[in-house]
Design a protein around this motif. Structure first.
Motif, PDB file in Angstrom:
ATOM      1  N   LYS A 271       0.407  -7.609   1.352  1.00 43.10           N
ATOM      2  CA  LYS A 271       0.365  -9.076   1.272  1.00 43.10           C
ATOM      3  C   LYS A 271      -0.908  -9.619   1.909  1.00 43.10           C
ATOM      4  O   LYS A 271      -1.512 -10.580   1.394  1.00 43.10           O
ATOM      5  CB  LYS A 271       1.590  -9.686   1.959  1.00 43.10           C
ATOM      6  N   ALA A 272      -1.340  -9.024   3.005  1.00 40.42           N
ATOM      7  CA  ALA A 272      -2.543  -9.492   3.689  1.00 40.42           C
ATOM      8  C   ALA A 272      -3.768  -9.396   2.791  1.00 40.42           C
ATOM      9  O   ALA A 272      -4.682 -10.231   2.865  1.00 40.42           O
ATOM     10  CB  ALA A 272      -2.764  -8.698   4.964  1.00 40.42           C
TER      11      ALA A 272
ATOM     12  N   ALA B 170      10.055  -6.671   7.922  1.00 37.96           N
ATOM     13  CA  ALA B 170       8.952  -7.475   7.381  1.00 37.96           C
ATOM     14  C   ALA B 170       9.501  -8.786   6.832  1.00 37.96           C
ATOM     15  O   ALA B 170      10.634  -8.840   6.346  1.00 37.96           O
ATOM     16  CB  ALA B 170       8.228  -6.711   6.274  1.00 37.96           C
TER      17      ALA B 170
ATOM     18  N   ASN C  27       4.672  -3.670   2.970  1.00 35.76           N
ATOM     19  CA  ASN C  27       4.680  -5.092   2.617  1.00 35.76           C
ATOM     20  C   ASN C  27       3.567  -5.888   3.288  1.00 35.76           C
ATOM     21  O   ASN C  27       2.801  -6.602   2.632  1.00 35.76           O
ATOM     22  CB  ASN C  27       6.023  -5.724   2.995  1.00 35.76           C
ATOM     23  N   ALA C  28       3.483  -5.804   4.605  1.00 30.15           N
ATOM     24  CA  ALA C  28       2.559  -6.664   5.353  1.00 30.15           C
ATOM     25  C   ALA C  28       1.113  -6.391   4.979  1.00 30.15           C
ATOM     26  O   ALA C  28       0.328  -7.326   4.743  1.00 30.15           O
ATOM     27  CB  ALA C  28       2.781  -6.476   6.848  1.00 30.15           C
ATOM     28  N   ASP C  29       0.731  -5.113   4.914  1.00 28.73           N
ATOM     29  CA  ASP C  29      -0.658  -4.777   4.599  1.00 28.73           C
ATOM     30  C   ASP C  29      -1.030  -5.203   3.187  1.00 28.73           C
ATOM     31  O   ASP C  29      -2.144  -5.702   2.946  1.00 28.73           O
ATOM     32  CB  ASP C  29      -0.885  -3.271   4.763  1.00 28.73           C
TER      33      ASP C  29
END
Length: 253
Positions: free
Chosen positions: A69-70, A86, A65-67
């Motif tokens: 979305k970034a 997350a 998720n985080a990567d």
């Protein structure tokens, strides 16, 4: 206009799914098992990601998720339990609807594998993304929920139209078939298992499946019919399911 589903393998046995609403071109990812694989597929297709739909919190479903979305700036939605690993932009519960352009995904509470697991159902296209609740010839392990909860969740999925296309998240089908044959000797299962083994020998995928096919051959959905064989005759259906699940957990074949 229909929903286009692009399926691809990732990790050791996961499948990733990118879905595109053809009316608007908006694109979503169902879970994020491997950020690099998702991003490569997006680039190859020339699609921009607008939305991530998480089914549950496990790292092979929400770990990217985080990567993602970034890099893409997408919106992330899912059950509250995903916040264990997350952030979410929107928390979802049973009965919610998620719009992807003109495509509407209805949220079903299908806990059992994890307590807050959810399923996304596109009624117009008859497509369901079930995460780790239901597999081709199998179901998810009960890491957090009870047999009663999981049985209720499976019944909720089984109540969808028989021609619903079911996208589950792992290529477990050959192993599931070997177990199924140990508890069920129906001709429908034997015929399907033979097709599965042949397909895997050719390197072909066995996902997606359909609701009708699973109802006819999946031992977890057929638990009440297998109750006597599983030593659960006369017991509630959830108890028959529990007997099948316990046998699968102990199966070494």
């Amino acid at each position: 206009m229909p929903l286009t589903v692009h399926q691809f393998p990732c990790l050791s046995d996961n499948y990733g799914f990118l879905v595109r609403d053809e009316a608007t071109g908006l694109t979503a990812c169902i879970d994020t098992p491997e950020a690099g694989a998702v991003l490569r597929e997006l680039e190859s297709l020339g699609w921009d990601l607008d939305l991530i739909l998480n089914t549950h919190w496990h790292p092979d479903h929400a770990g990217g998720n985080a990567d993602i979305k970034a890099i893409t700036g997408c919106t992330i939605v899912g059950p509250k339990e995903v916040t264990r690993i997350a952030p979410l932009d929107r928390e979802l519960v049973e009965g919610d609807t998620v719009q992807l352009g003109e495509t509407a995904f209805r949220v079903l509470d299908t806990g059992g594998h994890t307590l807050g697991h959810i399923t996304y159902f596109d009624a117009a296209d008859r497509i369901a993304f079930v995460g780790d609740t239901l597999f081709a010839l199998g179901c998810g392990r009960l890491f957090e929920g009870t047999p009663e909860q999981m049985w209720a969740s499976l019944q909720k999925i089984a109540a969808l139209p028989d021609d619903t296309t079911v996208y589950c998240a792992h290529e477990y089908t050959a192993s599931n078939a070997r177990f199924a044959l140990s508890v069920d000797d129906s001709k429908a299962l034997k015929d399907r298992a033979a097709q599965i083994f042949a397909a895997r020998d050719r390197g072909e995928w066995t996902v997606p499946t359909t609701i009708g096919l699973e109802k006819a051959t999946n031992p977890f959905l057929r638990a009440p019919q297998l109750a006597e064989r599983m030593g659960a005759s006369g017991q509630p259906d959830a108890r028959a399911f529990a007997a099948v699940r316990e046998a699968k957990d102990a199966f070494k074949g």
